[in-house]
Design a protein around this motif. Structure first.
Motif, short mmCIF file in Angstrom:
data_model
loop_
_atom_site.label_atom_id
_atom_site.label_comp_id
_atom_site.label_asym_id
_atom_site.label_seq_id
_atom_site.Cartn_x
_atom_site.Cartn_y
_atom_site.Cartn_z
N ASN A 340 0.85 -1.19 0.00
CA ASN A 340 0.00 0.00 0.00
C ASN A 340 0.88 1.23 0.00
O ASN A 340 1.88 1.30 0.73
CB ASN A 340 -0.92 0.03 1.22
CG ASN A 340 -1.68 1.35 1.34
OD1 ASN A 340 -1.24 2.27 2.03
ND2 ASN A 340 -2.81 1.44 0.66
N LEU A 341 0.50 2.19 -0.81
CA LEU A 341 1.18 3.48 -0.83
C LEU A 341 0.14 4.56 -0.56
O LEU A 341 -0.84 4.71 -1.30
CB LEU A 341 1.84 3.73 -2.19
CG LEU A 341 2.65 5.03 -2.31
CD1 LEU A 341 3.84 5.02 -1.36
CD2 LEU A 341 3.13 5.21 -3.75
N LEU A 342 0.34 5.29 0.52
CA LEU A 342 -0.55 6.38 0.90
C LEU A 342 0.20 7.69 0.69
O LEU A 342 1.35 7.84 1.14
CB LEU A 342 -0.96 6.25 2.37
CG LEU A 342 -1.90 7.31 2.92
CD1 LEU A 342 -3.32 7.08 2.43
CD2 LEU A 342 -1.86 7.31 4.45
N PHE A 343 -0.43 8.63 0.01
CA PHE A 343 0.23 9.91 -0.23
C PHE A 343 -0.82 11.01 -0.25
O PHE A 343 -1.99 10.78 -0.55
CB PHE A 343 1.00 9.89 -1.57
CG PHE A 343 0.17 9.46 -2.75
CD1 PHE A 343 -0.48 10.40 -3.54
CD2 PHE A 343 0.04 8.12 -3.06
CE1 PHE A 343 -1.24 10.01 -4.62
CE2 PHE A 343 -0.74 7.71 -4.16
CZ PHE A 343 -1.37 8.66 -4.94
N GLY A 344 -0.38 12.21 0.10
CA GLY A 344 -1.34 13.29 0.12
C GLY A 344 -0.69 14.65 0.26
O GLY A 344 0.49 14.77 0.61
N VAL A 345 -1.49 15.65 -0.01
CA VAL A 345 -1.08 17.03 0.16
C VAL A 345 -2.27 17.79 0.75
O VAL A 345 -3.42 17.52 0.38
CB VAL A 345 -0.61 17.66 -1.17
CG1 VAL A 345 -1.71 17.62 -2.22
CG2 VAL A 345 -0.13 19.09 -0.96
N GLU A 346 -1.99 18.67 1.69
CA GLU A 346 -3.06 19.45 2.27
C GLU A 346 -2.58 20.87 2.56
O GLU A 346 -1.39 21.10 2.77
CB GLU A 346 -3.62 18.81 3.54
CG GLU A 346 -2.70 18.82 4.73
CD GLU A 346 -3.34 18.15 5.95
OE1 GLU A 346 -4.16 17.23 5.78
OE2 GLU A 346 -2.98 18.54 7.07
#
Length: 655
Positions: A340-346
């Motif tokens: 699993n690869l979780l990535f984000g920008v906020e």
């Protein structure tokens, strides 16, 4: 940082290829398990407790029900390493592993909504949230900054409430508590939920009245007041959830009202109000690009008025509004079922407005009564479930336009060998300065925390299992409150921290369920903050017991009828109290509080007389011990007496 992120990227790419080449025909063990026993909070990836990349305690709806818990304090104090303490104005806050976590160091979430108030990062405990609404709680003792950001420095408490599928109708709960000479609490909760084609809707409501205590409170100067009818804690909140296909919306309205004669180190002639008001809203939409990739845009809005007291000329007069507007895009990539690869920008903006012109939330040259700052975060996490070990590696980079940058990497290695599990965890975390941290010191910087954790556990047979973990927490540049030149102030000190052990044993049979846990912490000379320090003992800090233990025993006469006994031991602590004043050198010195043993008993009957009617009766603090919440920093607030003997009645009916 570029080298670290490059290494993470290369490793994940390698893992995707290598794991994809493995035989994937074996049955996924997760599919064989009760999904309600899986935890997601440490990494947002489903794991068993034994394999999760964190030190996790799972508390179920049934655990809460049979214990007869009245509020979150009753539930969470049974978790090893968690304690509760008093702040100013009698507000009760959380501590974790011998460290004061009330000031924005422990993240509290309800259904994914951040409940910490924005001014200081606090959350007030004690007859605040309804425990009958809770489906389960996942408690992570250890950093969560890489996944959740700046309030998750020491831990994360993720409260998941009942949804439409859990309710499928209307449920009414009421709880009544009585001291020997006054009422303790009277609360009512109504829950309703309905599932329909492609969607569901739920509405949870709670209103109550309570008294913190009916004991005599004595200040460090010897003045006294009877807290009965002088210290109320009255909640009201509404939790609305809506889901249609891939669209999810959540709205929480929360109002927690207190009235107390306790302010700082003095007693007022009348109870003064303190209110915590909050509106938390979120909407998100899952976009399934293909079978392996999900993108979720999310929008959050928070509007709060914490610590509100609009009584003119009051010593605690505060009228500040804080707001937060957040936009987030998160991606979830599953190239195989083992990767699993979780990535984000906020990005979010925080706003504050002061409605009391005599004092501004920001000490700027023009004495502005408004505050604004912007924060941008990028986070990345990879999880590989390998036959050798499970590996979680990732981090979060954050930049704020006032205090600058912060970075929190983490690495977790976990492995199960049939009935044995082992975890090796390393995390760096940060506590970002809150609105008032910055307002009172524009030069404040984030705290930086390094945490090492090791856990091992073993299932001896189908009835007995145990686990033990050791931890080391070192906080560099902790943000500490001070009162300087007749003004409130925050500044970065050098360091504080703790080391310790936490152990847990479970045993169950057809009729009996037993849980025993023990927690030990020592500051081990790590604390350099004078406001927390004890001259008597460099292995302890103010307000915390080095040793705590809980025994939770339930006997099930039938499936519908149970008796629960809880024994909670808190070791000796130090506190500023009456008698602390030393006339010889005109100083105050902390005094020891003796250990306490609290015994609660609760009898629960389900489906009594008719289906879906539950009745429970209990006695809290049977031994009538003098239980205190102790202030864990030097502000000369005396221990707050609570929890004398109390009788409890609970009624629930589901339509």
């Amino acid at each position: 940082m570029k080298r670290i992120l490059s290494f993470i990227f290369i490793y994940l790419c390698y893992s995707v290829v290598s794991v994809a080449q493995m035989d994937t025909s074996s049955t996924n063990k997760l599919l064989e398990l009760d999904l309600s026993q899986l935890v997601t909070t440490p990494s947002k990836v489903k794991f068993t407790q034994q394999e999760s990349p964190g030190i996790v305690t799972l508390i179920t709806e049934k655990d809460i029900k049979v214990s007869g818990a009245n509020d979150l304090i009753d539930v969470l104090k049974l978790v090893p390493g968690i304690s509760f303490h008093t702040d100013v104005q009698g507000v009760v806050g959380i501590g974790m592993r011998g460290i004061w976590g009330h000031e924005g160091k422990v993240l509290i979430m309800i259904d994914g909504q951040e409940m910490n108030e924005l001014l200081y990062g606090n959350i007030a405990f004690g007859n605040h949230f309804d425990v009958s609404q809770i489906k389960k709680i996942e408690v992570v003792r250890g950093p969560g900054s890489s996944v959740y950001g700046g309030f998750a420095e020491l831990g994360v408490i993720n409260i998941i409430t009942k949804e439409a599928n859990d309710l499928n109708g209307v449920e009414v709960n009421s709880s009544f508590g009585s001291f020997q000479n006054a009422y303790a609490h009277r609360n009512v909760s109504v829950k309703a939920g309905k599932a329909f084609t492609n969607g569901k809707i739920s509405l949870l409501g709670f209103v109550g009245q309570a008294q913190r205590s009916n004991q005599i409170y004595t200040t460090v100067y010897g003045t006294q007041t009877n807290l009965a009818n002088n210290f109320s804690t009255n909640p009201s909140n509404l939790n609305f959830g809506f889901n249609y296909k891939n669209l999810t919306a959540k709205l929480i309205l929360d109002s927690y009202s207190m009235k107390s004669r306790i302010t700082y180190d003095t007693i007022e002639h009348i109870p003064l109000p303190t209110k915590f008001k909050s509106l938390n809203a979120e909407i998100n939409y899952k976009i399934q690009l293909n079978s392996k990739v999900t993108i979720t845009p999310k929008f959050q809005y928070i509007n709060q008025k914490p610590w509100e007291n609009i009584v003119s000329n009051s010593i605690t007069n505060i009228n500040l509004r804080a707001q937060k507007v957040l936009a987030n895009i998160e991606g979830d990539y599953n190239p195989t079922r083992k990767v699993n690869l979780l990535f984000g920008v906020e990005r979010f903006v925080q706003l504050a407005q002061n409605y009391e012109k005599a004092e501004s939330p920001v000490f700027t040259a023009d004495s502005s009564d408004k505050f604004k700052n912007f924060t941008t975060s990028i986070y990345l996490q990879g999880t590989v479930k390998h036959k050798i070990a499970n590996l979680t590696i990732g981090g979060r980079y954050l930049h704020n336009d006032i205090f600058g940058a912060a970075f929190s990497p983490r690495v977790a290695l976990t492995r199960t060998f049939n009935d044995l599990h082992i975890k090796f965890l390393y995390s760096e975390a940060f506590k970002t300065p809150t609105i008032m941290n910055i307002a009172w010191n524009p030069n404040i910087k984030p705290e930086n925390t390094q945490v090492f954790e090791v856990e091992t556990g073993y299932k001896l047979n189908s009835s007995i299992d145990f686990s033990v973990n050791a931890f080391s927490v070192l906080i560099n540049h902790p943000i500490v409150y001070e009162y300087v030149n007749n003004k409130d102030f925050f500044r970065n000190h050098s360091q504080t921290g703790s080391i310790g052990l936490e152990g847990n044993i479970n045993w169950h049979s057809e009729k009996v369920k037993l849980n025993f846990n023990y927690a030990y912490y020592s500051s081990n000379g790590r604390n350099k903050v004078d406001n927390y320090a004890l001259l008597q003992n460099t292995n302890s800090v103010l307000g915390f017991a080095n040793h705590t233990a809980n025994l939770n025993a339930t006997y099930n006469f039938t499936e519908q009828f149970s008796v629960n006994n809880i024994f909670s031991y808190v070791g000796s602590r130090y506190a500023y109290q009456f008698g602390s004043y030393n006339q010889v050198d005109d100083s105050f010195n902390p005094l020891k509080i003796d250990p306490t043993l609290q015994w609660n008993i609760f009898v629960n009957a389900s489906d009594l007389f008719t289906k879906n009617f539950d009745l429970g009766f209990g006695i809290n603090n049977i031994l009538n011990q003098q239980i205190y919440f102790v202030q864990p920093y030097n502000s000369l607030n005396a221990p707050l007496p609570v929890y004398n003997r109390m009788f409890v009645l609970k009624i629930a009916y589901k339509i």
